[in-house]
Design a protein around this motif. Structure first.
Motif, PDB file in Angstrom:
ATOM      1  N   THR A   1      78.089  48.165  54.871  1.00  0.00           N
ATOM      2  CA  THR A   1      76.784  48.677  54.452  1.00  0.00           C
ATOM      3  C   THR A   1      75.621  47.771  54.816  1.00  0.00           C
ATOM      4  N   GLY A   2      75.899  46.602  55.338  1.00  0.00           N
ATOM      5  CA  GLY A   2      74.834  45.679  55.713  1.00  0.00           C
ATOM      6  C   GLY A   2      75.397  44.587  56.599  1.00  0.00           C
ATOM      7  N   PRO A   3      74.552  43.668  57.035  1.00  0.00           N
ATOM      8  CA  PRO A   3      75.009  42.606  57.934  1.00  0.00           C
ATOM      9  C   PRO A   3      76.062  41.715  57.279  1.00  0.00           C
ATOM     10  N   GLU A   4      77.193  41.560  57.946  1.00  0.00           N
ATOM     11  CA  GLU A   4      78.263  40.657  57.514  1.00  0.00           C
ATOM     12  C   GLU A   4      78.707  39.881  58.749  1.00  0.00           C
ATOM     13  N   HIS A   5      78.268  38.647  58.832  1.00  0.00           N
ATOM     14  CA  HIS A   5      78.425  37.855  60.058  1.00  0.00           C
ATOM     15  C   HIS A   5      79.875  37.776  60.516  1.00  0.00           C
ATOM     16  N   GLU A   6      80.801  37.463  59.614  1.00  0.00           N
ATOM     17  CA  GLU A   6      82.197  37.297  60.017  1.00  0.00           C
ATOM     18  C   GLU A   6      82.781  38.598  60.537  1.00  0.00           C
ATOM     19  N   THR A   7      82.462  39.705  59.859  1.00  0.00           N
ATOM     20  CA  THR A   7      82.972  41.005  60.293  1.00  0.00           C
ATOM     21  C   THR A   7      82.419  41.384  61.665  1.00  0.00           C
ATOM     22  N   GLU A   8      81.118  41.192  61.855  1.00  0.00           N
ATOM     23  CA  GLU A   8      80.503  41.544  63.132  1.00  0.00           C
ATOM     24  C   GLU A   8      81.040  40.669  64.257  1.00  0.00           C
ATOM     25  N   GLN A   9      81.259  39.376  63.981  1.00  0.00           N
ATOM     26  CA  GLN A   9      81.810  38.483  64.999  1.00  0.00           C
ATOM     27  C   GLN A   9      83.224  38.912  65.384  1.00  0.00           C
ATOM     28  N   ALA A  10      84.024  39.281  64.388  1.00  0.00           N
ATOM     29  CA  ALA A  10      85.395  39.708  64.666  1.00  0.00           C
ATOM     30  C   ALA A  10      85.411  40.972  65.519  1.00  0.00           C
ATOM     31  N   ILE A  11      84.509  41.919  65.208  1.00  0.00           N
ATOM     32  CA  ILE A  11      84.445  43.158  65.980  1.00  0.00           C
ATOM     33  C   ILE A  11      84.030  42.882  67.420  1.00  0.00           C
ATOM     34  N   ARG A  12      83.017  42.054  67.607  1.00  0.00           N
ATOM     35  CA  ARG A  12      82.537  41.764  68.958  1.00  0.00           C
ATOM     36  C   ARG A  12      83.610  41.042  69.790  1.00  0.00           C
ATOM     37  N   LYS A  13      84.395  40.200  69.146  1.00  0.00           N
ATOM     38  CA  LYS A  13      85.475  39.510  69.854  1.00  0.00           C
ATOM     39  C   LYS A  13      86.530  40.507  70.321  1.00  0.00           C
ATOM     40  N   ILE A  14      86.888  41.450  69.443  1.00  0.00           N
ATOM     41  CA  ILE A  14      87.891  42.462  69.793  1.00  0.00           C
ATOM     42  C   ILE A  14      87.356  43.383  70.888  1.00  0.00           C
ATOM     43  N   VAL A  15      86.092  43.772  70.771  1.00  0.00           N
ATOM     44  CA  VAL A  15      85.474  44.652  71.766  1.00  0.00           C
ATOM     45  C   VAL A  15      85.438  43.973  73.134  1.00  0.00           C
ATOM     46  N   ALA A  16      85.100  42.678  73.149  1.00  0.00           N
ATOM     47  CA  ALA A  16      85.030  41.949  74.423  1.00  0.00           C
ATOM     48  C   ALA A  16      86.390  41.839  75.096  1.00  0.00           C
ATOM     49  N   ALA A  17      87.459  41.808  74.291  1.00  0.00           N
ATOM     50  CA  ALA A  17      88.809  41.659  74.841  1.00  0.00           C
ATOM     51  C   ALA A  17      89.462  42.996  75.172  1.00  0.00           C
ATOM     52  N   ALA A  18      88.827  44.102  74.864  1.00  0.00           N
ATOM     53  CA  ALA A  18      89.421  45.429  75.080  1.00  0.00           C
ATOM     54  C   ALA A  18      89.574  45.720  76.570  1.00  0.00           C
ATOM     55  N   PRO A  19      90.641  46.419  76.960  1.00  0.00           N
ATOM     56  CA  PRO A  19      90.844  46.742  78.375  1.00  0.00           C
ATOM     57  C   PRO A  19      89.884  47.809  78.898  1.00  0.00           C
ATOM     58  N   ILE A  20      89.214  48.516  78.012  1.00  0.00           N
ATOM     59  CA  ILE A  20      88.186  49.471  78.425  1.00  0.00           C
ATOM     60  C   ILE A  20      86.826  48.889  78.076  1.00  0.00           C
ATOM     61  N   ARG A  21      85.784  49.464  78.652  1.00  0.00           N
ATOM     62  CA  ARG A  21      84.435  49.048  78.302  1.00  0.00           C
ATOM     63  C   ARG A  21      84.082  49.657  76.949  1.00  0.00           C
ATOM     64  N   ALA A  22      83.824  48.805  75.972  1.00  0.00           N
ATOM     65  CA  ALA A  22      83.478  49.262  74.628  1.00  0.00           C
ATOM     66  C   ALA A  22      82.162  48.611  74.197  1.00  0.00           C
ATOM     67  N   VAL A  23      81.490  49.248  73.246  1.00  0.00           N
ATOM     68  CA  VAL A  23      80.199  48.775  72.749  1.00  0.00           C
ATOM     69  C   VAL A  23      80.283  48.652  71.237  1.00  0.00           C
ATOM     70  N   ALA A  24      79.784  47.548  70.702  1.00  0.00           N
ATOM     71  CA  ALA A  24      79.727  47.362  69.255  1.00  0.00           C
ATOM     72  C   ALA A  24      78.364  47.817  68.735  1.00  0.00           C
ATOM     73  N   ALA A  25      78.361  48.715  67.775  1.00  0.00           N
ATOM     74  CA  ALA A  25      77.128  49.213  67.173  1.00  0.00           C
ATOM     75  C   ALA A  25      76.696  48.313  66.022  1.00  0.00           C
ATOM     76  N   GLU A  26      75.536  48.609  65.473  1.00  0.00           N
ATOM     77  CA  GLU A  26      75.041  47.889  64.304  1.00  0.00           C
ATOM     78  C   GLU A  26      75.748  48.383  63.046  1.00  0.00           C
ATOM     79  N   PRO A  27      75.751  47.593  61.967  1.00  0.00           N
ATOM     80  CA  PRO A  27      76.322  48.071  60.702  1.00  0.00           C
ATOM     81  C   PRO A  27      75.526  49.251  60.148  1.00  0.00           C
ATOM     82  N   LEU A  28      76.073  49.926  59.175  1.00  0.00           N
ATOM     83  CA  LEU A  28      75.447  51.139  58.652  1.00  0.00           C
ATOM     84  C   LEU A  28      74.078  50.876  58.035  1.00  0.00           C
ATOM     85  N   GLY A  29      73.925  49.771  57.336  1.00  0.00           N
ATOM     86  CA  GLY A  29      72.654  49.466  56.711  1.00  0.00           C
ATOM     87  C   GLY A  29      72.067  48.178  57.264  1.00  0.00           C
ATOM     88  N   PRO A  30      70.810  47.895  56.907  1.00  0.00           N
ATOM     89  CA  PRO A  30      69.988  48.621  55.922  1.00  0.00           C
ATOM     90  C   PRO A  30      69.441  49.941  56.480  1.00  0.00           C
TER      91      PRO A  30
END
Length: 280
Positions: free
Chosen positions: A106-135
């Motif tokens: 529901t809002g910015p969570e640094h550790e969660t966003e970092q974990a997602i971006r790391k997984i997205v960067a390592a994905a075999p397809i081109r993926a994009v990380a969006a912003e969290p739902l809030g604010p």
């Protein structure tokens, strides 16, 4: 086909749904054209700890907004793991993302966003990380509804405003750090406007901060307090909700759960991220 027309085709088209009565009338949905990147909800924690709520939200996104399947990936554990899920997806079009990953927070969570971006960067397809739902103002709508569900606020379903509140003051509790609390104050200001009552914000695991907010509210003459959790309900910090309410001497609403406002936000964040990726 020109690059401009390709980008236009890839972007979700916006449609206005038939107005409905009650608190959720006037919903807006996003229709995804065939071959659009997959929308993936990224969930902190494990599938077992989420209790099926992300899957409920995914169905709401599908039915109410996109018209295409929405997938769910978890940051921890083997079951439904986000990295493993992305590895199974196909790259439909080489010139655009194969998936847009929306953090289900529901809002910015640094550790969660970092974990997602790391997984997205390592994905075999081109993926994009969006912003969290809030604010976002829709978070305040969801908080209002959960307070009303608990009998802590009365909703006027005709004017979509609260005319009388059962609680004289509210403390919005949120996970995350001090920055996340400041971002959650957007929800608190909008919620205060809806309730015509004072609303303070505190970190859900900070009992001293919750007590300080409660003391300020009582110092202004508020007799009955309510705690409104700005959590979906499966986050690790959700276990602190009851303790926060006890620290404030307050009743509390349920977590947001599979709320229609969160489904709308997931579709919106998808559209924003895809638009930025195609134009960048």
């Amino acid at each position: 086909m020109s690059p401009e027309s390709q980008a236009s085709e890839a972007l979700p088209s916006r449609r206005r749904r038939t107005p409905r009565g009650g608190r959720h009338r006037g919903d807006e949905s996003f229709l995804l054209p065939h071959g659009s990147p997959v929308l993936v909800l990224a969930v902190p924690g494990t599938a077992r700890g989420a209790g099926g709520v992300p899957e409920e939200l995914a169905r709401l996104v599908e039915l109410e907004h996109t018209g295409q399947p929405t997938l769910v990936g978890y940051l921890e554990g083997d079951e439904g793991n986000l990295g493993a899920l992305l590895a199974t997806l196909d790259q439909q079009r080489p010139d655009e993302p194969g998936a847009v990953v929306v953090p289900l927070v529901t809002g910015p969570e640094h550790e969660t966003e970092q974990a997602i971006r790391k997984i997205v960067a390592a994905a075999p397809i081109r993926a994009v990380a969006a912003e969290p739902l809030g604010p976002h103002p829709l978070i305040a709508e969801a908080l209002h509804d959960r307070l009303a569900d608990a009998g802590l606020a009365r909703a006027d379903r005709i004017r979509m405003m609260t005319m009388v509140t059962a609680a004289g003051g509210v403390i919005v509790v949120t996970p995350g750090d001090a920055f996340a609390v400041r971002q959650a104050e957007v929800s608190s200001v909008l919620l205060a406007s809806r309730l015509a009552s004072p609303v303070f914000t505190a970190r859900v695991d900070d009992q001293a901060g919750v007590q300080a907010a409660a003391a300020q509210l009582r110092g202004s003459g508020v007799q009955r307090l309510a705690v409104a959790p700005q959590l979906i309900g499966f986050e690790p910090d959700a276990r602190y909700i009851t303790a926060a309410a006890e620290a404030a001497g307050a009743e509390h609403a349920a977590p947001l759960g599979a709320h229609t406002a969160l489904a709308r936000l997931a579709a919106l964040r998808y559209a924003e991220a895809l638009s930025a990726a195609l134009s960048g």
